[in-house]
Scaffold this motif. Structure first.
Motif, PDB file in Angstrom:
ATOM      1  N   ALA A  85      -7.226   8.137  -3.790  1.00 14.85           N
ATOM      2  CA  ALA A  85      -6.881   6.935  -4.560  1.00 14.85           C
ATOM      3  C   ALA A  85      -5.739   6.157  -3.911  1.00 14.85           C
ATOM      4  O   ALA A  85      -5.586   4.947  -4.129  1.00 14.85           O
ATOM      5  CB  ALA A  85      -6.500   7.326  -5.982  1.00 14.85           C
ATOM      6  N   ASP A  86      -4.919   6.837  -3.126  1.00 13.91           N
ATOM      7  CA  ASP A  86      -3.802   6.156  -2.464  1.00 13.91           C
ATOM      8  C   ASP A  86      -4.245   5.352  -1.242  1.00 13.91           C
ATOM      9  O   ASP A  86      -3.485   4.535  -0.730  1.00 13.91           O
ATOM     10  CB  ASP A  86      -2.735   7.174  -2.052  1.00 13.91           C
ATOM     11  CG  ASP A  86      -2.112   7.853  -3.266  1.00 13.91           C
ATOM     12  OD1 ASP A  86      -1.480   7.142  -4.065  1.00 13.91           O
ATOM     13  OD2 ASP A  86      -2.291   9.078  -3.423  1.00 13.91           O
ATOM     14  N   ASP A  87      -5.449   5.629  -0.758  1.00 14.18           N
ATOM     15  CA  ASP A  87      -5.986   4.862   0.375  1.00 14.18           C
ATOM     16  C   ASP A  87      -6.724   3.645  -0.163  1.00 14.18           C
ATOM     17  O   ASP A  87      -7.956   3.590  -0.168  1.00 14.18           O
ATOM     18  CB  ASP A  87      -6.912   5.746   1.231  1.00 14.18           C
ATOM     19  CG  ASP A  87      -6.129   6.736   2.086  1.00 14.18           C
ATOM     20  OD1 ASP A  87      -4.889   6.660   2.108  1.00 14.18           O
ATOM     21  OD2 ASP A  87      -6.767   7.591   2.737  1.00 14.18           O
ATOM     22  N   TYR A 126      -4.530  -1.007   6.722  1.00  7.95           N
ATOM     23  CA  TYR A 126      -3.507  -0.952   5.677  1.00  7.95           C
ATOM     24  C   TYR A 126      -3.871   0.099   4.622  1.00  7.95           C
ATOM     25  O   TYR A 126      -3.036   0.886   4.180  1.00  7.95           O
ATOM     26  CB  TYR A 126      -3.410  -2.301   4.951  1.00  7.95           C
ATOM     27  CG  TYR A 126      -2.768  -3.444   5.707  1.00  7.95           C
ATOM     28  CD1 TYR A 126      -1.788  -3.222   6.659  1.00  7.95           C
ATOM     29  CD2 TYR A 126      -3.111  -4.765   5.416  1.00  7.95           C
ATOM     30  CE1 TYR A 126      -1.186  -4.299   7.315  1.00  7.95           C
ATOM     31  CE2 TYR A 126      -2.522  -5.840   6.069  1.00  7.95           C
ATOM     32  CZ  TYR A 126      -1.554  -5.602   7.026  1.00  7.95           C
ATOM     33  OH  TYR A 126      -0.969  -6.650   7.660  1.00  7.95           O
ATOM     34  N   ALA A 127      -5.142   0.055   4.202  1.00 13.15           N
ATOM     35  CA  ALA A 127      -5.570   0.912   3.089  1.00 13.15           C
ATOM     36  C   ALA A 127      -5.450   2.396   3.435  1.00 13.15           C
ATOM     37  O   ALA A 127      -4.948   3.187   2.643  1.00 13.15           O
ATOM     38  CB  ALA A 127      -7.009   0.580   2.695  1.00 13.15           C
ATOM     39  N   VAL A 166       0.869  -1.175   0.000  1.00  8.85           N
ATOM     40  CA  VAL A 166       0.000   0.000   0.000  1.00  8.85           C
ATOM     41  C   VAL A 166       0.905   1.223   0.000  1.00  8.85           C
ATOM     42  O   VAL A 166       1.795   1.337   0.855  1.00  8.85           O
ATOM     43  CB  VAL A 166      -0.931   0.033   1.229  1.00  8.85           C
ATOM     44  CG1 VAL A 166      -1.678   1.360   1.300  1.00  8.85           C
ATOM     45  CG2 VAL A 166      -1.915  -1.132   1.193  1.00  8.85           C
ATOM     46  N   LYS A 167       0.709   2.088  -0.956  1.00  9.50           N
ATOM     47  CA  LYS A 167       1.510   3.308  -1.105  1.00  9.50           C
ATOM     48  C   LYS A 167       2.987   2.990  -1.338  1.00  9.50           C
ATOM     49  O   LYS A 167       3.844   3.843  -1.171  1.00  9.50           O
ATOM     50  CB  LYS A 167       1.376   4.238   0.114  1.00  9.50           C
ATOM     51  CG  LYS A 167      -0.044   4.737   0.395  1.00  9.50           C
ATOM     52  CD  LYS A 167      -0.102   5.689   1.599  1.00  9.50           C
ATOM     53  CE  LYS A 167      -1.494   6.215   1.852  1.00  9.50           C
ATOM     54  NZ  LYS A 167      -2.476   5.244   2.351  1.00  9.50           N
ATOM     55  N   GLY A 168       3.280   1.731  -1.632  1.00 13.19           N
ATOM     56  CA  GLY A 168       4.680   1.338  -1.831  1.00 13.19           C
ATOM     57  C   GLY A 168       5.237   0.514  -0.684  1.00 13.19           C
ATOM     58  O   GLY A 168       6.265  -0.135  -0.827  1.00 13.19           O
ATOM     59  N   GLU A 169       4.564   0.543   0.453  1.00 10.24           N
ATOM     60  CA  GLU A 169       5.064  -0.262   1.573  1.00 10.24           C
ATOM     61  C   GLU A 169       4.439  -1.650   1.545  1.00 10.24           C
ATOM     62  O   GLU A 169       3.209  -1.802   1.514  1.00 10.24           O
ATOM     63  CB  GLU A 169       4.766   0.393   2.930  1.00 10.24           C
ATOM     64  CG  GLU A 169       5.511  -0.343   4.055  1.00 10.24           C
ATOM     65  CD  GLU A 169       5.141   0.095   5.476  1.00 10.24           C
ATOM     66  OE1 GLU A 169       6.008   0.069   6.351  1.00 10.24           O
ATOM     67  OE2 GLU A 169       3.966   0.451   5.708  1.00 10.24           O
ATOM     68  N   GLY A 185     -10.400  12.720   1.925  1.00  7.00           N
ATOM     69  CA  GLY A 185      -9.546  12.268   3.020  1.00  7.00           C
ATOM     70  C   GLY A 185      -8.583  13.330   3.508  1.00  7.00           C
ATOM     71  O   GLY A 185      -7.564  13.007   4.126  1.00  7.00           O
ATOM     72  N   ARG A 186      -8.882  14.574   3.262  1.00 11.82           N
ATOM     73  CA  ARG A 186      -8.012  15.662   3.730  1.00 11.82           C
ATOM     74  C   ARG A 186      -8.562  16.256   5.021  1.00 11.82           C
ATOM     75  O   ARG A 186      -9.760  16.550   5.100  1.00 11.82           O
ATOM     76  CB  ARG A 186      -7.929  16.767   2.660  1.00 11.82           C
ATOM     77  CG  ARG A 186      -7.301  16.294   1.358  1.00 11.82           C
ATOM     78  CD  ARG A 186      -7.329  17.373   0.303  1.00 11.82           C
ATOM     79  NE  ARG A 186      -8.697  17.677  -0.101  1.00 11.82           N
ATOM     80  CZ  ARG A 186      -9.077  17.880  -1.371  1.00 11.82           C
ATOM     81  NH1 ARG A 186      -8.189  17.815  -2.345  1.00 11.82           N
ATOM     82  NH2 ARG A 186     -10.326  18.164  -1.655  1.00 11.82           N
TER      83      ARG A 186
END
Lengths: 637, 637
Positions: free
Chosen positions: B567-569, B444-445, B424-427, B611-612
């Motif tokens: 979108a990253d979540d 995780y998301a 997730v996000k690269g991790e 999500g901000r």
């Protein structure tokens, strides 16, 4: 899993005469705890939208809390919750004294009343047993007469009597409920709701102790309070002079409501000061159950008015409402007015406010001697004020119009008198000027119940001028910095939100702020520790703050269902006019600021732009059922 | 008003060699407290958006907390915070052991590092004194060699050394930082950030005690923990077998990550169980500063691999990542892999995940022996796995691609390999399957740092199957009801939000969950009480929960500034595929549910639909300056 032996809620249907006992599990008690949070549960769950407050379908809940009646000082109050005839919004009004603990001793956590008796009745509750008794002989009687009659009937002067006077019978929209003839569940017309149900009184007597999981800890805290309750120089005057102790200071600071809030300085305030009262008519100090503070000052007089000590004595709010706000400088007249209000069951704040409103209308020529049947209604006329109280309670002459409250009276009088009606949502302002105390003013505007004096608890303008005492207490709430003392800003808004929830949890537990304020070393956490010892639950300040927030959101949800909108979260015209004299001359509330701060407040609460709790907020507070209950009628998104 | 004598933050600019000490007032320490909350303060305040993680302008903060180094068990960790080269988001990775307390004993609350040294250096800090020392002789050395050399240089084996191995020097994007050669601040490539700064190590030695306002209370709690730390039947295995104790249970339950998360059941799990490890290679138990739990299991072996006990032994995450997830059933091979990772400074989770990813690519024919220089990369090949670790650390052959992490490697390989990249996000995902543990999957998301194993703390699926122990602890958080054990629902989302903030406050204080979990009678409030005793502040669970929420919102704000969006979540494709075998065969995460729950989560957090964090939320958390700081670049409304 039920909460011990006293996990019982008494259900009374006055229409059918059916009485039943409802039991709930621990989850229920830990989620709602008591007071208006528990009350709001029933109003949201069982009452339909749009019910007239005087309709038999209006539910009335009388509730102390799970911790009421323990030996800790200040754990002695109860709340009355119903739809208010004054505002049409949810009502929460609370009283101290002994009645709340006695209900617990009699085995109940709350009474939920529905329906309307065919003829006057009263409830008699003794050690779990409940009877609906005829009260034709009590109808029309004063609260004192009712108490006497019931004491006599049961040959027991320790029966605690909660009753209404003729004001409640006559559906005066700000009629109140009194216990022991002097502890008023004062605001928002709960006496009228009782009157509309033909319910004259509720008498209770019990011999059970409130269950305490860890009694020794509770007793240790009680001893600690008794030992330390006088060590706060800021508040120890409560014991010596009562709540009236602040009157002269507020006047000097230019924020004593005077002449219907036209100004904050009363040039003859000395005449109604706590000091004057103490010198001239003070009889003795009294307190509430298990409280050493004894902030109640009972008064007695023969001349020029005969005042019966049975009815206690006037508190700050009463003195300001019936004194300075009517420009009356005679403490004996004010004390007489207080006695009459307690006899007839009238809220002293709304009574004083509506009389001040009438006086301003009179001075401005909008109502005349023709309307007043010859009475000279100028500010400062103590006799007229006393006379008006009789007329309001009995709905005689102009009193019949004033009995409807300022909002409705102004509509009736017309001619721009709305400008002089100082209320929010129909509830007359408490005796703290929102133009000086910004957070109080803001609290009046957004409070779901109206411009109540409990909002005054949010007053940190005042406290933040005080020594570091209160500052230290704030830090546990994450409020680490002093705020500006005048007006509102972002920093102060976070304080407002946190304090709102803090005082709301105290209200859910029916705790008294005056019991704790005088203790210099008192900490927020103490209340949590005592409550944990009583219940045996590992409570935390987090859980309690969420309880407080739950109460506020339940109130809001009720009001949304009743059609209240963002427009109702607003201040009366007077608050936007400058204060006319005194130290705060020229101060006024800014409409722009109020609008801006209200938006920020809604967003901080996680409400929508119209001030409606979001579905996410309700779910977060474990109130998902509220979303469901309101689905059909509500505008919740 | 400063926080005692150790209220000092060390500022080091490696480019200029300038060292200075920064002091803050009590307000600062009470607002940020430590760990990544304090770290995020500097990243938000002083770092510009869009800085490459390997650029000298990337700030790195190493911070224990205001309570670290006290005798209470579990109060021993520190956090490293920087912009992650693996994700581009904010990184927070933590380690236990002794280094964090030692930094406090040396007089500092945190180190803030900027710039890049011209040549390799290390920092030496002793009782307040700070030196930037040449490290050319240490460059290329293993973490063990670095420690030895420094101990020798100062003739003091009690100097605590934090260092990187060649992986960090070679900018492996998941290179980690180790102290005492075995306590890993493991995830998100903090070793590579150190490497990019030419900073090989930080050695600390101190003789001051962490300041404690009420030392006796802290010691009383420490004694209480020592006495009770084994009384929880659910977790006492931590002491006996270490974190690996859960492996067989998870396998039986069908949720042990196996073959790159293709399944949750490893048919040969016995071979890598904690029991097998204990029997075959266990040497001794070790713990962290002041902790009786001693959950670290040091191992040693000669055959078939020689394993040096200097580098500790594998924990659950390591065993699953390098064992079952690569289908390797040989605990000695896994332990050897662990030793190499600790020598070279590689995160064992990402290393195992990226190797499992490569194995799946190999089995599916997308990478071949041509790519692997003849190595047979099928699942289960322990020698190949060990070989790949060497190649990754040294960026040799295919190791150079894998050193970039799964996300970038999949991009490089192409051919649909993104489907096998479980991050997730690269991790790379920690070794808990989000398809079984719904709250973990969801965590995780939406986690701002990625699919970290600290998210596993939110795993109440597991705990809610356990006896009532954990349930009682939850109640102080206002979580009064059991939730469903599988999947997500509204009730569970409130639990997620509350637990997120709770574990986030523990992370702000750098506390260890494993120190408390084994104590049956442990309560959330104990941490608050201990922290109050240390600091002398009247802390509350409310204040601490708000601290936790502050950290989450600061992380989010950082990511928003860096351009992260809704979108990253999201979860990797594998989480939407069914588990292939075992008890949970067929389980998968639903995209619809994830989308729905994400919206509810954002709303519960008082964030916008993207999500901000809203301005109101930041103000409420006393983070108004974040709104201001981000005004130019941010998309905050």
């Amino acid at each position: 899993m039920t909460y011990g032996y006293n996990g019982k809620i008494l259900r009374v249907d006055l229409s059918t005469g059916v009485i039943r006992i409802e039991e709930h599990d621990e989850y229920f008690y830990r989620t709602y705890m008591g007071g208006a949070t528990l009350g709001a549960y029933y109003l949201l769950k069982e009452q339909k939208a749009g019910v007239d407050p005087f309709n038999l379908e209006n539910i009335m809940v009388i509730a102390p809390s799970i911790v009421t009646g323990t030996p800790a000082p200040g754990f002695s109050r109860y709340a009355i919750v119903s739809k208010s005839p004054l505002t049409g919004a949810i009502a929460d009004t609370q009283a101290g004294g002994f009645w709340g603990p006695e209900l617990k001793f009699a085995g109940y956590d709350a009474i939920v009343i529905k329906g309307k008796a065919k003829n006057p009745v009263y409830l008699f509750i003794q050690d779990g047993e409940v009877k609906i008794k005829k009260a034709a002989h009590l109808w029309g009687k004063t609260t004192g007469e009712v108490e006497q009659a019931i004491h006599k009937e049961y040959s027991d002067s320790r029966v605690r009597v909660l009753s209404i006077g003729c004001a409640g019978e006559n559906l005066v929209r700000f009629a109140n409920v009194l216990s022991d003839c002097k502890h008023a569940a004062g605001r928002l017309g709960m006496g009228a709701v009782m009157g509309s149900k033909n319910l004259k009184a509720i008498a209770v007597r019990g011999h059970q102790k409130t269950r305490m999981k860890d009694e020794e800890t509770v007793r240790r805290w009680a001893r600690w309070f008794s030992k330390n309750f006088m060590d706060n120089p800021v508040n120890s005057g409560l014991h010596n002079l009562g709540t009236g102790e602040i009157l002269l200071g507020m006047n000097a600071d230019g924020q004593l409501p005077t002449r219907n809030f036209q100004t904050g300085f009363f040039e003859r305030a000395e005449g109604i000061s706590a000091e004057t009262m103490h010198k001239e008519i003070f009889q003795r100090s009294e307190g509430c159950y298990a409280c050493p503070v004894k902030c109640k000052k009972v008064v007695e007089a023969k001349e020029p008015y005969s005042i019966d000590a049975t009815y206690g004595g006037p508190e700050y709010e009463t003195i300001a409402a019936l004194g300075s706000n009517c420009a009356i400088d005679d403490i004996v007249a004010v004390a007489k007015a207080n006695e009459l209000c307690n006899k007839y069951g009238l809220d002293t704040i709304s009574t004083g406010a509506v009389i001040a409103f009438a006086m301003e209308c009179y001075e401005k020529g909008i109502i005349t001697k023709k309307d007043t049947e010859g009475m000279d209604l100028r500010f400062g006329n103590g006799k007229a004020m006393i006379n008006l109280i009789e007329m309001i309670a009995k709905r005689e002459g102009i009193g019949d119009i004033l009995a409807e409250g300022s909002k409705r009276a102004a509509r009736k009088f017309g001619k721009g008198t709305e400008r002089f009606a100082v209320h929010v949502k129909g509830e007359e302002l408490a005796m703290h000027d929102g133009r000086v105390k910004g957070m109080v003013g803001f609290g009046y505007a957004v409070s779901p119940i109206g411009a109540d004096h409990v909002v005054v608890e949010h007053d940190t303008d005042f406290d933040f001028n005080a020594p570091d005492i209160f500052i230290e207490q704030m830090k546990s709430l994450g409020l680490l910095k002093r705020c500006k003392t005048i007006g509102m800003d972002h920093q102060k808004m976070r304080m407002f939100c946190y304090l709102q929830n803090h005082f709301s949890f105290m209200d859910s537990l029916c705790l008294c702020v005056f019991a704790f304020a005088p203790v210099r070393t008192f900490k927020m956490s103490h209340l949590v520790e005592i409550s944990s010892a009583v219940t045996g639950w590992e409570l935390s300040l987090w859980e309690m703050m969420k309880l407080g927030e739950r109460r506020v959101n339940m109130f809001k949800a009720f009001n949304v269902r009743e059609g209240f909108t963002v427009a109702d979260d607003w201040l009366p015209p007077r608050m936007f006019e400058p204060i006319q004299s005194g130290l705060r001359k020229g101060s006024s509330f800014s409409k722009d600021e109020l609008r801006k701060m209200r938006q920020l407040y809604y967003k901080m609460q996680n409400w929508d732009d119209e001030g409606r709790p979001t579905q996410a907020k309700l779910i977060e507070l474990d109130l998902e059922w509220v979303v469901d209950e309101l689905a059909e009628t509500s505008k919740l998104r």
